[in-house]
Scaffold this active site. Structure first.
Site, PDB file in Angstrom:
ATOM      1  N   TYR A   8       0.833  -1.209   0.000  1.00 55.15           N
ATOM      2  CA  TYR A   8       0.000   0.000   0.000  1.00 55.15           C
ATOM      3  C   TYR A   8       0.864   1.254   0.000  1.00 55.15           C
ATOM      4  O   TYR A   8       1.730   1.423   0.848  1.00 55.15           O
ATOM      5  CB  TYR A   8      -0.934   0.013   1.212  1.00 55.15           C
ATOM      6  CG  TYR A   8      -1.893  -1.159   1.231  1.00 55.15           C
ATOM      7  CD1 TYR A   8      -2.864  -1.292   0.242  1.00 55.15           C
ATOM      8  CD2 TYR A   8      -1.817  -2.136   2.219  1.00 55.15           C
ATOM      9  CE1 TYR A   8      -3.727  -2.374   0.233  1.00 55.15           C
ATOM     10  CE2 TYR A   8      -2.680  -3.210   2.223  1.00 55.15           C
ATOM     11  CZ  TYR A   8      -3.643  -3.327   1.227  1.00 55.15           C
ATOM     12  OH  TYR A   8      -4.489  -4.396   1.224  1.00 55.15           O
ATOM     13  N   ASP A   9       0.591   2.119  -0.954  1.00 53.01           N
ATOM     14  CA  ASP A   9       1.283   3.412  -1.024  1.00 53.01           C
ATOM     15  C   ASP A   9       0.514   4.484  -0.263  1.00 53.01           C
ATOM     16  O   ASP A   9       1.098   5.466   0.199  1.00 53.01           O
ATOM     17  CB  ASP A   9       1.417   3.868  -2.479  1.00 53.01           C
ATOM     18  CG  ASP A   9       2.201   2.870  -3.325  1.00 53.01           C
ATOM     19  OD1 ASP A   9       3.190   2.317  -2.808  1.00 53.01           O
ATOM     20  OD2 ASP A   9       1.808   2.647  -4.487  1.00 53.01           O
TER      21      ASP A   9
END
Length: 307
Positions: free
Chosen positions: A23-24
């Protein structure tokens, strides 16, 4: 898919490689997820700040309409979060931006709500009235000619509903007639959260007020807050957020989890609010897929084991 209970994973590092690193962007709810009133959820600031230090993009997403975006930013900073105003996604700001595009300069907004809602409209020079007490006269019928005159002569372009501790029969009469006499009048709400539940009390919310007005006018409001994906549409349309690499964290499956799913995000329910792991198991038994989170943790601070 069965919800993964992070508190039952024995080897956190194995999951981390395939999970949190993917997840960014992190969207996190505020009330009952990272803070409760003026107290932080234990370990929440350290966890959220550590995510940002790792390079993750963090947004603070709330349905709270009792504060402006600037006030929410100030509160978060005082509680120890690394936070900037542009990281806050709150209904008052979104509504002000929406009305700026859809109202004519001479049109006014009738607010059933709190002072912060008016302050946010002031920041974009939108005229408004209605905030504060509107005491009901025993002979309430006497206000009808005034309301009828306002509806016909004043340019009321929108009715906005939010949390209002001064909600009264007068306000319902005015909102109903302003909307009922002008089908083009914009009807907006900050959120549809009906009640906030605490161990000893139930606090009626915006949704409780909104349902009464909707019943009177036979129209449904456009609800700007969660779970409406419109809430973060500007980020998605600008390409600032990749849904497949975004995690939504929150304590309410009806608002936070559903919002995440509506946006195409992965979802994590935390047990620091009303709902616990037993409620997630119940959702599975009842097959309520829209509300079932991908992950569960007792607290957002439990994520520190995966950083």
């Amino acid at each position: 898919m069965k919800t993964i209970n992070l508190n039952e994973i024995k080897d956190q590092q194995i999951l981390a490689k395939n999970w949190l690193d993917s997840y960014d962007t992190i969207f996190t709810d505020c009330d009952s997820s990272i803070w409760q009133d003026d107290e932080t959820i234990a370990g929440a600031p350290e966890t959220i700040n550590a995510m940002q230090d790792m390079g993750k993009q963090v947004y603070f997403v709330t349905n709270n309409c009792t504060k402006t975006s600037a006030q929410l930013c100030e509160k978060g900073a005082k509680l120890g979060f690394s936070i900037k105003k542009e990281q806050i996604i709150a209904p008052n700001y979104c509504i002000a931006e929406y009305l700026k595009l859809h109202l004519k300069p001479e049109e006014k907004v009738y607010i059933v709500g709190c002072p912060a809602m008016g302050e946010e409209l002031d920041s974009v020079n939108i005229q408004h009235f209605g905030v504060g007490e509107d005491i009901v006269d025993p002979n309430w019928v006497s206000i009808l000619p005034q309301v009828d005159r306002q509806a016909k002569t004043e340019k009321i372009g929108a009715v906005l509903v939010g949390f209002d501790e001064h909600f009264s029969y007068n306000k319902m009469i005015k909102a109903s007639n302003f909307l009922g006499q002008n089908e083009k009048c914009i009807f907006l709400a900050t959120n549809a959260d009906a009640v906030s539940k605490f161990p000893k009390f139930s606090i009626p919310g915006t949704g409780a007020i909104l349902r009464g007005i909707e019943a009177c006018v036979g129209r449904e409001a456009k609800v700007v807050g969660k779970p409406n994906p419109l809430f973060c549409a500007h980020l998605l349309e600008a390409g600032k957020v990749d849904p497949k690499r975004t995690l939504m964290i929150g304590d309410c499956y009806k608002a936070d989890v559903l919002f995440g799913k509506n946006c195409g995000f992965s979802t994590l329910l935390v047990g620091t609010g009303r709902y616990k792991w037993s409620d997630v198991e119940k959702l599975h038994r009842e097959g309520l897929k829209d509300y079932i989170p991908d992950f569960y943790a007792a607290s957002v601070s439990d994520l520190r084991a995966y950083l």
